[in-house]
Write an enzyme that holds these catalytic residues in place. Sequence first.
Site, PDB file in Angstrom:
ATOM      1  N   SER A  43       0.796  -1.230   0.000  1.00  0.00           N
ATOM      2  CA  SER A  43       0.000   0.000   0.000  1.00  0.00           C
ATOM      3  C   SER A  43       0.825   1.275   0.000  1.00  0.00           C
ATOM      4  O   SER A  43       0.252   2.370  -0.042  1.00  0.00           O
ATOM      5  CB  SER A  43      -0.963   0.000   1.189  1.00  0.00           C
ATOM      6  OG  SER A  43      -2.071  -0.830   0.921  1.00  0.00           O
ATOM      7  N   LYS A  46      -0.107   3.622  -2.746  1.00  0.00           N
ATOM      8  CA  LYS A  46      -1.126   4.677  -2.652  1.00  0.00           C
ATOM      9  C   LYS A  46      -0.507   6.057  -2.505  1.00  0.00           C
ATOM     10  O   LYS A  46      -1.198   7.069  -2.719  1.00  0.00           O
ATOM     11  CB  LYS A  46      -2.091   4.371  -1.512  1.00  0.00           C
ATOM     12  CG  LYS A  46      -2.915   3.098  -1.749  1.00  0.00           C
ATOM     13  CD  LYS A  46      -3.910   2.845  -0.629  1.00  0.00           C
ATOM     14  CE  LYS A  46      -4.785   1.636  -0.925  1.00  0.00           C
ATOM     15  NZ  LYS A  46      -4.120   0.356  -0.642  1.00  0.00           N
ATOM     16  N   SER A 103      -6.442   2.962   4.058  1.00  0.00           N
ATOM     17  CA  SER A 103      -5.766   2.286   2.942  1.00  0.00           C
ATOM     18  C   SER A 103      -6.782   1.518   2.105  1.00  0.00           C
ATOM     19  O   SER A 103      -6.580   0.353   1.730  1.00  0.00           O
ATOM     20  CB  SER A 103      -4.667   1.341   3.451  1.00  0.00           C
ATOM     21  OG  SER A 103      -3.714   1.103   2.443  1.00  0.00           O
TER      22      SER A 103
END
Length: 421
Positions: A43, A46, A103
Amino acid sequence: MTALLLASVAQAGNPRYAGIVIDADSHEILYAENAEAPRYPASLTKMMTLYLLFEALEGRSLSLDQPLPVSRAAAAMPATKLYLQPGDRIPVETAIESLIVRSANDVAVVVAEALGGSERHFARMMTARAREMGMRDTTFRNASGLPDDAQVTTARDMAVLARRLMLDFPQYYPYFSLQRFTWRGKTYRGHNRLLADYPGADGLKTGFIRASGFNVATSAVRDGRRMLSVVMGGFTAASRDEHMADLLDRGFVRASLSDGAGWLARTAITDERLMPRRAAPMPPPTGGMLAARKADAPAPEAAARPAPEGGGVAPSRDEVVVAAAEADPLRSLIAEQASVAGGGWGVQVGAFRDPGDARRLADRAAARLAAELAEARVAVPLAEGAGVYRARLVDLREGQARSACRRLEAQGMDCMVVSSR
């Protein structure tokens, strides 16, 4: 320093580990291990999704209160998610908050489709922007970081991205300090414990998939100095956070060595990819969380202390051992003007504000190695932006440089292997 050396030893049995610590003010690399080895971003991906979203906000093609539509593809994403339904709409600001705190994978696809039409095309946009930033070892295949064998990065590249988020979008950086947000009457809490547990931590992002282990990018400020670190491949979230806290602690101590006068071990190893590309940021938009926080949370550059003009004090032997470790050097983060007549490698034995002091120390090192390195050349290049001269022997091959450093250290002289490649 001893703790950084021990950190390296402690992670030796972890094949997924990578780490880097950078003084965000001077752009000096204070610690690096496996920093250019391929890793799965999870993640941390992101952060790039958010970077492109911030660009759209800055360019006025989106606004913070603009609702984004939720497609079937977005709603079908696996957890972690907000459990959006097809036909729902989510405001841009809530999307930002949910990407950082929760997330949320479904929200990542919402953003990707809003900006790129499809997640596949958006991933190509992400990769193209990464290349423009100098993240040459990063390829994106999706906007969320969910498993994909072709989606790879490095700790160095993630540090570049984190730094660019701070430099290019200081008006949006406060979002990365969020630990909770509320939407549709429900409060969502994050799991970035460093924000609460590490004094001075004010962002950025965690990540995990089974293939990557536990990743985190963190920035923290102490006594006006900002430190940026990336840790990848932790065995658990707790051990990752403990290791990150230790690296940050030792990084602050190591960086403080440049505040004195005299010797600097590893002066201003500068990478233009860590520097700002905009002359000035756009004015921050009003409304929402950002308007409430902007008076309380200064942008990272506003809080940062300028890099010192003076020299530093001599580092410990353990610091130099770490700096000259047998792992491959960070070739892209050592920007030099070295001659390659005999080879693109060299050794550095110190750095001084006075070029005469630098040359005298380099001459002393050359005299100690005269029998085996007759072809070595003394050089005292100026470290641009740092105002110091580095005492070096250059025009060496890699093996020669490493052997030379070992011999100098055995004779009680501090040394670091450097490369222009």
